[in-house]
Scaffold this motif. Structure first.
Motif, mmCIF file in Angstrom:
data_model
loop_
_atom_site.group_PDB
_atom_site.id
_atom_site.type_symbol
_atom_site.label_atom_id
_atom_site.label_comp_id
_atom_site.label_asym_id
_atom_site.label_seq_id
_atom_site.Cartn_x
_atom_site.Cartn_y
_atom_site.Cartn_z
ATOM 1 N N ARG A 45 24.799 -11.219 -89.331
ATOM 2 C CA ARG A 45 25.228 -10.362 -90.483
ATOM 3 C C ARG A 45 25.057 -11.309 -91.783
ATOM 4 N NH1 ARG A 45 29.043 -8.195 -87.233
ATOM 5 N NH2 ARG A 45 30.641 -9.872 -87.919
ATOM 6 N N GLN A 46 25.359 -12.483 -91.444
ATOM 7 C CA GLN A 46 25.185 -13.546 -92.548
ATOM 8 C C GLN A 46 23.795 -13.976 -93.040
ATOM 9 O OE1 GLN A 46 27.945 -16.918 -91.424
ATOM 10 N NE2 GLN A 46 27.205 -18.296 -93.409
ATOM 11 N N ALA A 47 23.227 -13.900 -91.940
ATOM 12 C CA ALA A 47 21.583 -14.190 -92.285
ATOM 13 C C ALA A 47 20.934 -13.038 -92.935
ATOM 14 C CB ALA A 47 20.814 -14.399 -91.033
ATOM 15 N N HIS A 48 21.271 -11.681 -92.492
ATOM 16 C CA HIS A 48 20.995 -10.527 -93.030
ATOM 17 C C HIS A 48 21.222 -10.348 -94.494
ATOM 18 C CE1 HIS A 48 18.869 -6.520 -92.899
ATOM 19 N NE2 HIS A 48 20.014 -6.053 -93.493
ATOM 20 N N GLU A 78 15.129 -11.970 -88.932
ATOM 21 C CA GLU A 78 15.674 -12.777 -90.010
ATOM 22 C C GLU A 78 15.083 -13.997 -90.314
ATOM 23 O OE1 GLU A 78 17.667 -10.842 -91.626
ATOM 24 O OE2 GLU A 78 17.888 -9.246 -90.203
ATOM 25 N N LEU A 79 14.546 -14.812 -89.345
ATOM 26 C CA LEU A 79 14.141 -16.259 -89.656
ATOM 27 C C LEU A 79 13.202 -16.369 -90.774
ATOM 28 C CD1 LEU A 79 14.907 -19.041 -88.544
ATOM 29 C CD2 LEU A 79 12.681 -18.784 -87.152
ATOM 30 N N PRO A 80 12.210 -15.587 -90.874
ATOM 31 C CA PRO A 80 11.070 -15.697 -92.104
ATOM 32 C C PRO A 80 11.879 -15.981 -93.573
ATOM 33 C CG PRO A 80 10.198 -14.094 -90.525
ATOM 34 C CD PRO A 80 11.806 -14.250 -90.244
ATOM 35 N N ASN A 81 13.148 -15.474 -93.679
ATOM 36 C CA ASN A 81 13.732 -15.618 -94.909
ATOM 37 C C ASN A 81 14.358 -16.764 -94.955
ATOM 38 O OD1 ASN A 81 13.108 -13.280 -96.509
ATOM 39 N ND2 ASN A 81 14.741 -12.207 -95.168
ATOM 40 N N TYR A 82 14.090 -17.831 -94.090
ATOM 41 C CA TYR A 82 14.834 -19.274 -93.949
ATOM 42 C C TYR A 82 13.975 -20.239 -93.590
ATOM 43 C CZ TYR A 82 18.864 -15.874 -94.827
ATOM 44 O OH TYR A 82 19.613 -15.132 -95.157
ATOM 45 N N PRO A 83 12.832 -20.446 -94.067
ATOM 46 C CA PRO A 83 11.772 -21.317 -93.599
ATOM 47 C C PRO A 83 12.223 -22.818 -93.713
ATOM 48 C CG PRO A 83 11.072 -20.744 -95.902
ATOM 49 C CD PRO A 83 12.406 -19.814 -95.378
ATOM 50 N N SER A 84 11.863 -23.652 -92.707
ATOM 51 C CA SER A 84 12.085 -24.958 -92.859
ATOM 52 C C SER A 84 11.361 -25.686 -91.605
ATOM 53 C CB SER A 84 13.628 -25.333 -92.715
ATOM 54 O OG SER A 84 14.179 -25.077 -91.411
#
Length: 351
Positions: A45-48, A78-84
């Motif tokens: 939920r936090q990531a979304h 959800e991961l593509p919104n948080y690249p690194s």
């Protein structure tokens, strides 16, 4: 007191202390696990929702070894919104996961994380995966790349693509499969076979909107622009309140340099389906093309108000604020992004 009694008391005391410490340490180990059972749902939920610390908790969940495949796959959405670098490292590790569902989810995530020029180096080896569905997922992720970007994987990609087409041909009663087959043929400029696949799909489901959209593109690719417009017009006459068709009309008008009319179609699509961020994003881009920058900014801000995790909308809004010299607004957006994901590559660029 006799010496042997003192010695006995000391030994008993030592045994008692050791037993107490052992019990306490065991109790702590049981009552304070490394990851709380409820943390998966909270992290997802936090990531979304794009809340502060979203990237950190998302990465933590992906490092767990006790998640079911379906839960693990949901994290990759959800991961593509948080690249690194860490995000890419985690996704690459799961390309070797035992479950095909997880491997497919990792492939799709990497497709969105990496630019086209870097994609084949990471995903090319998946064209030889033992599982057919994983090979086909790799094909979907690599389609559209030019020969230079595909590099050494050009041959394996062609082989996997032909197997993919054959598998879809064996599903003539599946309308969605035939639409996908048409897309694969269209990619190869095989217009005749694409038309046959679409014909099968539309016979099964005459109102299949995906099939109609691919049919429009097929006719355009053959230079039959009037015919493609007629397909859209006929579909819209039957379903005037279809947000999908209004959006597709906007795309058609954009491709034919009729941006002012495209704006009306995109606005109608958003009116019909206001929660669709893809439609609203395209409306913002078109407003910007027509130099209605403030209106474009408002559309992007609406997306972020509803979906703060939308990185694409955030980056485009940063760009538009920069163009108008509103650096204070840029700083606010960057600060929010840093709270979500301090390792986002865009933060290294500054203002």
């Amino acid at each position: 007191m006799p010496r042997h009694r003192l010695y006995l008391i000391a030994v008993l005391a030592l045994i008692l202390v050791s037993a107490t410490l052992g019990y306490c340490s065991r109790d702590v180990e049981i009552s304070v696990p490394a990851v709380a059972p409820h943390s998966y749902g909270k992290a997802l939920r936090q990531a979304h929702d794009g809340l502060p610390g979203a990237a950190r908790v998302l990465y933590q969940q992906l490092q767990r070894g006790d998640l079911t495949p379906i839960r693990r796959a949901a994290l990759y959405a959800e991961l593509p919104n948080y690249p690194s670098p860490k995000a890419l490292e985690l996704a690459r590790l799961d390309l070797q996961h035992d479950d095909p569902m997880v491997r497919r989810a990792a492939i799709e995530s990497i497709r969105r994380l990496l630019p086209a020029g870097q994609r084949s180096l990471v995903l090319g080896p998946m064209l030889d995966d033992d599982e057919q569905s994983v090979r086909f997922a790799a094909v979907d992720a690599l389609l559209g790349l030019d020969a230079d970007a595909i590099g050494l994987y050009f041959g394996p990609l062609q082989q996997a693509l032909e197997a993919y087409q054959q598998a879809l041909l064996e599903q003539p009663e599946d309308s969605a499969a035939q639409v996908h087959l048409a897309r694969l043929y269209l990619h190869e400029d095989d217009y005749a076979h694409a038309a046959l696949a679409l014909q099968r799909s539309l016979q099964l489901s005459p109102q299949n909107l995906d099939a109609l959209a691919v049919q429009v593109r097929l006719l355009e690719r053959q230079g039959l622009h009037d015919e493609s417009r007629q397909v859209l017009a006929k579909a819209l006459a039957l379903q005037p309140d279809s947000a999908f068709l209004q959006h597709d009309l906007g795309l058609w008008l954009n491709r034919h340099q009729q941006t002012e009319y495209a704006l009306l179609a995109f606005a109608r699509a958003v009116e019909l389906e206001p929660e669709n961020t893809d439609y609203r994003y395209m409306l913002a881009v078109t407003l910007h093309q027509l130099e209605q920058v403030e209106a474009a900014q408002k559309q992007l801000q609406t997306i972020l108000d509803r979906q703060p995790a939308s990185r694409n909308a955030r980056l485009l809004l940063i760009q538009y604020w920069k163009e108008t010299g509103q650096l204070q607004n840029v700083q606010v957006l960057l600060a929010e992004l840093e709270r979500q994901n301090p390792d986002d590559p865009i933060l290294q660029q500054g203002l």
